[in-house]
Write a protein that holds these residues in place. Structure first.
Motif, PDB file in Angstrom:
ATOM      1  N   CYS A   1       0.770  -1.355  -0.057  1.00 48.66           N
ATOM      2  CA  CYS A   1       0.016  -0.070  -0.036  1.00 48.66           C
ATOM      3  C   CYS A   1       1.000   1.404  -0.098  1.00 48.66           C
ATOM      4  O   CYS A   1       0.489   2.499   0.120  1.00 48.66           O
ATOM      5  N   GLY A   2       2.195   1.262   0.150  1.00 49.07           N
ATOM      6  CA  GLY A   2       3.005   2.173   0.155  1.00 49.07           C
ATOM      7  C   GLY A   2       3.110   2.935   1.470  1.00 49.07           C
ATOM      8  O   GLY A   2       3.443   4.322   1.732  1.00 49.07           O
ATOM      9  N   LEU A   3       2.527   2.312   2.676  1.00 47.99           N
ATOM     10  CA  LEU A   3       2.639   3.104   3.945  1.00 47.99           C
ATOM     11  C   LEU A   3       3.949   2.502   4.439  1.00 47.99           C
ATOM     12  O   LEU A   3       4.361   3.338   5.508  1.00 47.99           O
ATOM     13  N   ILE A   4       4.719   1.692   4.108  1.00 51.88           N
ATOM     14  CA  ILE A   4       5.997   1.388   4.880  1.00 51.88           C
ATOM     15  C   ILE A   4       6.895   1.153   3.303  1.00 51.88           C
ATOM     16  O   ILE A   4       6.459   0.442   2.609  1.00 51.88           O
ATOM     17  N   ALA A   5       8.127   1.558   3.493  1.00 56.84           N
ATOM     18  CA  ALA A   5       9.030   1.340   2.515  1.00 56.84           C
ATOM     19  C   ALA A   5       9.769   0.025   2.446  1.00 56.84           C
ATOM     20  O   ALA A   5      10.308  -0.546   3.480  1.00 56.84           O
ATOM     21  N   ALA A   6       9.636  -0.636   1.533  1.00 59.84           N
ATOM     22  CA  ALA A   6      10.050  -2.182   1.542  1.00 59.84           C
ATOM     23  C   ALA A   6      11.567  -2.285   1.643  1.00 59.84           C
ATOM     24  O   ALA A   6      11.730  -2.925   2.638  1.00 59.84           O
ATOM     25  N   LEU A   7      12.423  -1.456   1.316  1.00 58.98           N
ATOM     26  CA  LEU A   7      13.829  -1.650   1.706  1.00 58.98           C
ATOM     27  C   LEU A   7      13.887  -1.022   3.166  1.00 58.98           C
ATOM     28  O   LEU A   7      14.855  -1.770   3.663  1.00 58.98           O
ATOM     29  N   GLU A   8      13.047  -0.288   3.723  1.00 59.98           N
ATOM     30  CA  GLU A   8      13.356   0.320   5.187  1.00 59.98           C
ATOM     31  C   GLU A   8      12.736  -1.062   6.125  1.00 59.98           C
ATOM     32  O   GLU A   8      13.624  -1.264   6.967  1.00 59.98           O
ATOM     33  N   LEU A   9      11.688  -1.699   5.877  1.00 61.12           N
ATOM     34  CA  LEU A   9      11.539  -2.884   6.569  1.00 61.12           C
ATOM     35  C   LEU A   9      12.499  -4.181   6.375  1.00 61.12           C
ATOM     36  O   LEU A   9      12.784  -4.822   7.583  1.00 61.12           O
ATOM     37  N   GLY A  10      12.947  -4.378   5.375  1.00 60.29           N
ATOM     38  CA  GLY A  10      14.165  -5.388   5.091  1.00 60.29           C
ATOM     39  C   GLY A  10      13.530  -6.780   5.902  1.00 60.29           C
ATOM     40  O   GLY A  10      12.715  -7.141   5.614  1.00 60.29           O
ATOM     41  N   ARG A  11      14.415  -7.006   6.365  1.00 54.90           N
ATOM     42  CA  ARG A  11      14.776  -8.548   7.320  1.00 54.90           C
ATOM     43  C   ARG A  11      13.597  -8.625   8.273  1.00 54.90           C
ATOM     44  O   ARG A  11      13.153  -9.661   8.733  1.00 54.90           O
ATOM     45  N   TYR A  12      12.947  -7.411   8.720  1.00 56.84           N
ATOM     46  CA  TYR A  12      12.113  -7.791   9.909  1.00 56.84           C
ATOM     47  C   TYR A  12      10.552  -8.205   9.172  1.00 56.84           C
ATOM     48  O   TYR A  12       9.895  -8.583  10.054  1.00 56.84           O
ATOM     49  N   LEU A  13      10.396  -8.387   8.008  1.00 58.15           N
ATOM     50  CA  LEU A  13       9.388  -8.980   7.264  1.00 58.15           C
ATOM     51  C   LEU A  13       9.337 -10.442   7.463  1.00 58.15           C
ATOM     52  O   LEU A  13       8.458 -11.109   7.558  1.00 58.15           O
ATOM     53  N   THR A  14      10.747 -11.034   7.599  1.00 55.95           N
ATOM     54  CA  THR A  14      10.888 -12.526   7.960  1.00 55.95           C
ATOM     55  C   THR A  14      11.441 -12.777   9.259  1.00 55.95           C
ATOM     56  O   THR A  14      11.626 -13.864   9.478  1.00 55.95           O
ATOM     57  N   GLU A  15      11.866 -11.854   9.956  1.00 59.83           N
ATOM     58  CA  GLU A  15      11.997 -12.056  11.490  1.00 59.83           C
ATOM     59  C   GLU A  15      11.474 -11.368  12.526  1.00 59.83           C
ATOM     60  O   GLU A  15      11.139 -10.312  12.396  1.00 59.83           O
ATOM     61  N   HIS A  16      10.867 -12.147  13.558  1.00 62.17           N
ATOM     62  CA  HIS A  16       9.937 -11.497  14.573  1.00 62.17           C
ATOM     63  C   HIS A  16      10.991 -10.919  15.453  1.00 62.17           C
ATOM     64  O   HIS A  16      11.855 -11.190  15.890  1.00 62.17           O
ATOM     65  N   TYR A  17      10.383  -9.588  15.618  1.00 60.12           N
ATOM     66  CA  TYR A  17      11.339  -8.657  16.484  1.00 60.12           C
ATOM     67  C   TYR A  17      10.377  -8.291  17.753  1.00 60.12           C
ATOM     68  O   TYR A  17       9.563  -7.430  17.507  1.00 60.12           O
ATOM     69  N   PHE A  18      10.660  -8.728  19.008  1.00 57.59           N
ATOM     70  CA  PHE A  18       9.769  -8.419  19.890  1.00 57.59           C
ATOM     71  C   PHE A  18      10.821  -8.304  21.162  1.00 57.59           C
ATOM     72  O   PHE A  18      10.658  -8.712  22.027  1.00 57.59           O
ATOM     73  N   PRO A  19      11.644  -7.213  21.074  1.00 50.93           N
ATOM     74  CA  PRO A  19      12.815  -7.101  22.417  1.00 50.93           C
ATOM     75  C   PRO A  19      11.950  -6.862  23.711  1.00 50.93           C
ATOM     76  O   PRO A  19      12.361  -7.369  24.628  1.00 50.93           O
ATOM     77  N   VAL A  20      10.956  -5.733  23.674  1.00 47.98           N
ATOM     78  CA  VAL A  20      10.254  -5.506  24.656  1.00 47.98           C
ATOM     79  C   VAL A  20       9.501  -6.426  25.326  1.00 47.98           C
ATOM     80  O   VAL A  20       9.297  -6.985  26.362  1.00 47.98           O
ATOM     81  N   SER A  21       8.659  -7.221  24.302  1.00 50.68           N
ATOM     82  CA  SER A  21       7.875  -8.332  24.802  1.00 50.68           C
ATOM     83  C   SER A  21       8.708  -9.527  25.558  1.00 50.68           C
ATOM     84  O   SER A  21       8.143 -10.013  26.535  1.00 50.68           O
ATOM     85  N   GLN A  22       9.832  -9.658  24.864  1.00 46.29           N
ATOM     86  CA  GLN A  22      10.391 -10.770  25.401  1.00 46.29           C
ATOM     87  C   GLN A  22      11.268 -10.308  26.663  1.00 46.29           C
ATOM     88  O   GLN A  22      12.001 -11.293  27.444  1.00 46.29           O
ATOM     89  N   GLN A  23      11.338  -9.074  26.982  1.00 48.86           N
ATOM     90  CA  GLN A  23      12.052  -8.491  28.340  1.00 48.86           C
ATOM     91  C   GLN A  23      11.133  -8.985  29.630  1.00 48.86           C
ATOM     92  O   GLN A  23      11.874  -8.721  30.663  1.00 48.86           O
ATOM     93  N   CYS A  24       9.907  -9.286  29.218  1.00 46.43           N
ATOM     94  CA  CYS A  24       9.363  -9.572  30.415  1.00 46.43           C
ATOM     95  C   CYS A  24       9.637 -10.853  31.298  1.00 46.43           C
ATOM     96  O   CYS A  24       9.949 -11.887  30.847  1.00 46.43           O
ATOM     97  N   SER A  25       9.846 -10.535  32.761  1.00 49.76           N
ATOM     98  CA  SER A  25      10.489 -11.520  33.149  1.00 49.76           C
ATOM     99  C   SER A  25       9.276 -12.599  33.779  1.00 49.76           C
ATOM    100  O   SER A  25       8.149 -12.293  33.999  1.00 49.76           O
ATOM    101  N   GLU A  26       9.787 -13.758  34.297  1.00 50.78           N
ATOM    102  CA  GLU A  26       8.921 -14.915  34.768  1.00 50.78           C
ATOM    103  C   GLU A  26       8.214 -14.143  35.905  1.00 50.78           C
ATOM    104  O   GLU A  26       6.925 -14.552  35.685  1.00 50.78           O
ATOM    105  N   ILE A  27       8.757 -13.595  36.789  1.00 52.64           N
ATOM    106  CA  ILE A  27       8.133 -13.043  37.983  1.00 52.64           C
ATOM    107  C   ILE A  27       6.976 -11.880  37.764  1.00 52.64           C
ATOM    108  O   ILE A  27       5.767 -12.169  38.163  1.00 52.64           O
ATOM    109  N   GLU A  28       7.534 -11.118  36.974  1.00 58.31           N
ATOM    110  CA  GLU A  28       6.266 -10.178  36.593  1.00 58.31           C
ATOM    111  C   GLU A  28       5.291 -10.703  35.736  1.00 58.31           C
ATOM    112  O   GLU A  28       3.909 -10.029  35.818  1.00 58.31           O
TER     113      GLU A  28
END
Length: 495
Positions: free
Chosen positions: A446-473
């Motif tokens: 749709c042209g809302l994201i530049a394909a070159l800018e998105l790059g590898r994140y279309l094929t790799e899941h990027y969740f650093p904040v979600s994965q930062q959640c600790s077992e306790i919390e």
């Protein structure tokens, strides 16, 4: 975790404003996927909290609960489940599933072998491609059949407190199940549990650490209008509950709208005059407490013909002797006239009033009691000691959408209508990531994201904040959600 999370770093410079309507598994996962990348994402949820829909308990890493679906769906569910474990490891209950065929069943255990071998080969292939995919144990141990002789050898062993090998998961099974009622061999497969409360906890915690994600709870969408001379949308919401005679209506403008409303997706489709064939099925699972429970318990599935009194029986373990129960009979999980389809006039299948009342209000106490006891009796035909289990809580319930016209469809993710409008149409929770990826690709188209800018994140899941959640919390937040929703806190704990 808070809005100043050090792990957060926007990756995309897109100025597109995206609305996601519905904060269930699909909506929450897509919102996190986008916000982790830095996309301006607004998540609109009618209820007070996230991931509060149909009963989730199983990861479906291979779809082995369903004999009736095709091999291709099972392979898809395997891949999607592996991705889900990698992104939400704290929501997974790691224990195998045992599948047994009663002697009353028309099938044979050997009938399962060709599909299992395909699944094992696919898992081996995925692990060879990327070692991070090895989340279900060693590929060669993905499944194993156990003979009657092997189970008899476990009858006099002490109950293990921890599992050092797969056989440890079968000691309590062998000692409590009526083995004479089963066909052999019995299957043990690495399909794990998935906790709805822990999933909700991760989504809630991560959103609090993502400035790109704007959560609006207790908000009902009442209108969506395409803006003139634009492909964007005006989304109108009002606050719930409606205590005022004239509740305030808020109009917001977005470049792209994602309909993630689950069984009510048709209502949003109707607002934008989008035709869609879909079905909705009302289902319930029941919560029982078995105080006498001892030892390690896998999930157990006794196959049976859906909709008959011998329908599949499913026993899902949680800590402290609590279990979630399914029985694919009309008196337990399934309901008469509980499966309905859309019409030419509306994309929204119309459930009977009695189902909507169960979803929006409270179940009649006697019905809760009767159906839960019925589910206990359904399990007790194979595990006689389970007859002493007790009603522990109100049912876990909801309506499940099934896109299209195939009631057996289990692996589905997304569809599109026109431009700048997508529907997340998952049937199983593990399909949510695939839905997010498909919509990301559409945002590029749709042209809302530049394909070159998105790059590898279309094929790799990027969740650093979600994965930062600790077992306790995660555990603390999940327990809080269980209490708020009036369920035993055991359902929020890891095994």
């Amino acid at each position: 975790m808070n809005k100043t999370s050090k792990a957060y770093q926007p990756l995309l410079s897109s100025k597109a404003k995206i609305a996601i309507i519905g904060g269930g598994v699909a909506g929450s996962t897509i919102a996190l996927r986008f916000a982790e990348l830095g996309l301006d994402t607004t998540l609109i949820e009618k209820g007070p909290s996230l991931v509060n829909g149909p009963p989730i308990c199983h990861l479906h890493a291979g779809g082995n609960l369903y004999r009736e679906i095709c091999d291709e769906q099972c392979l898809t569910l395997l891949k999607q489940s592996i991705d889900t474990v990698k992104v939400y490891p704290q929501s997974v209950n790691i224990r195998p599933t045992v599948i047994a065929l009663p002697k009353t069943d028309n099938g044979q255990p050997e009938d399962l072998l060709p599909r299992l071998e395909k699944l094992r080969a696919k898992y081996s292939e995925l692990v060879a491609q990327d070692s991070r995919n090895k989340v279900l144990g060693e590929p060669e141990n993905y499944f194993k059949f156990y003979s009657r002789t092997e189970l008899d050898a476990l009858l006099d062993l002490p109950l293990p407190k921890t599992a050092k090998n797969d056989s440890d998961w079968l000691v309590a099974f062998a000692q409590h199940v009526d083995l004479d009622s089963l066909k052999f061999p019995v299957l043990l497969v690495q399909e794990y549990g998935l906790s709805a409360f822990r999933f909700a906890a991760i989504a809630s915690l991560a959103i609090e650490g993502l400035p790109s994600c704007h959560l609006q709870t207790n908000k009902q969408v009442i209108a969506i209008v395409q803006q003139k001379n634009s492909l964007g949308w005006q989304v109108s919401t009002q606050a719930l509950p409606q205590h005022q005679q004239s509740p305030t209506i808020i109009h917001q403008h977005f470049d792209y709208v994602i309909n993630a409303c689950g069984f009510k997706s048709g209502e949003i489709d109707d607002m934008v005059s989008a035709k869609r064939k879909r079905m909705v099925e009302f289902k319930a699972a029941y919560v029982a407490h078995w105080p006498q429970c001892q030892g390690l318990w896998p999930e157990i599935v006794f196959y049976g013909e859906r909709g008959t009194p011998q329908g599949m029986a499913q026993l899902t373990p949680y800590p402290d002797g609590y279990f979630q129960l399914h029985g694919m009979t009309q008196d337990i999980t399934l309901f008469d006239q509980g499966l309905v389809a859309s019409s030419l006039e509306s994309a929204q299948p119309q459930l009977a009033k009695r189902f909507i009342e169960k979803i929006d209000k409270k179940w009649p106490e006697q019905l809760v009691h009767n159906r839960t006891l019925g589910s206990i009796e359904h399990i007790a035909q194979f595990i006689s000691a389970f007859s002493s289990a007790e009603v522990a809580a109100k049912p876990l319930f909801g309506a499940q959408q099934i896109p299209g016209e195939d009631a057996d469809l289990r692996a589905a993710d997304v569809s599109f209508y026109g431009q700048h409008y997508a529907r997340a149409e998952i049937v199983k929770a593990s399909s949510a990531l695939a839905a997010g990826d498909a919509i990301l690709k559409n945002l590029v188209d749709c042209g809302l994201i530049a394909a070159l800018e998105l790059g590898r994140y279309l094929t790799e899941h990027y969740f650093p904040v979600s994965q930062q959640c600790s077992e306790i919390e995660v555990t603390e937040r999940a327990i809080m959600l269980a209490k708020q929703r009036e369920y035993p806190i055991a359902l929020a704990k890891n095994l």
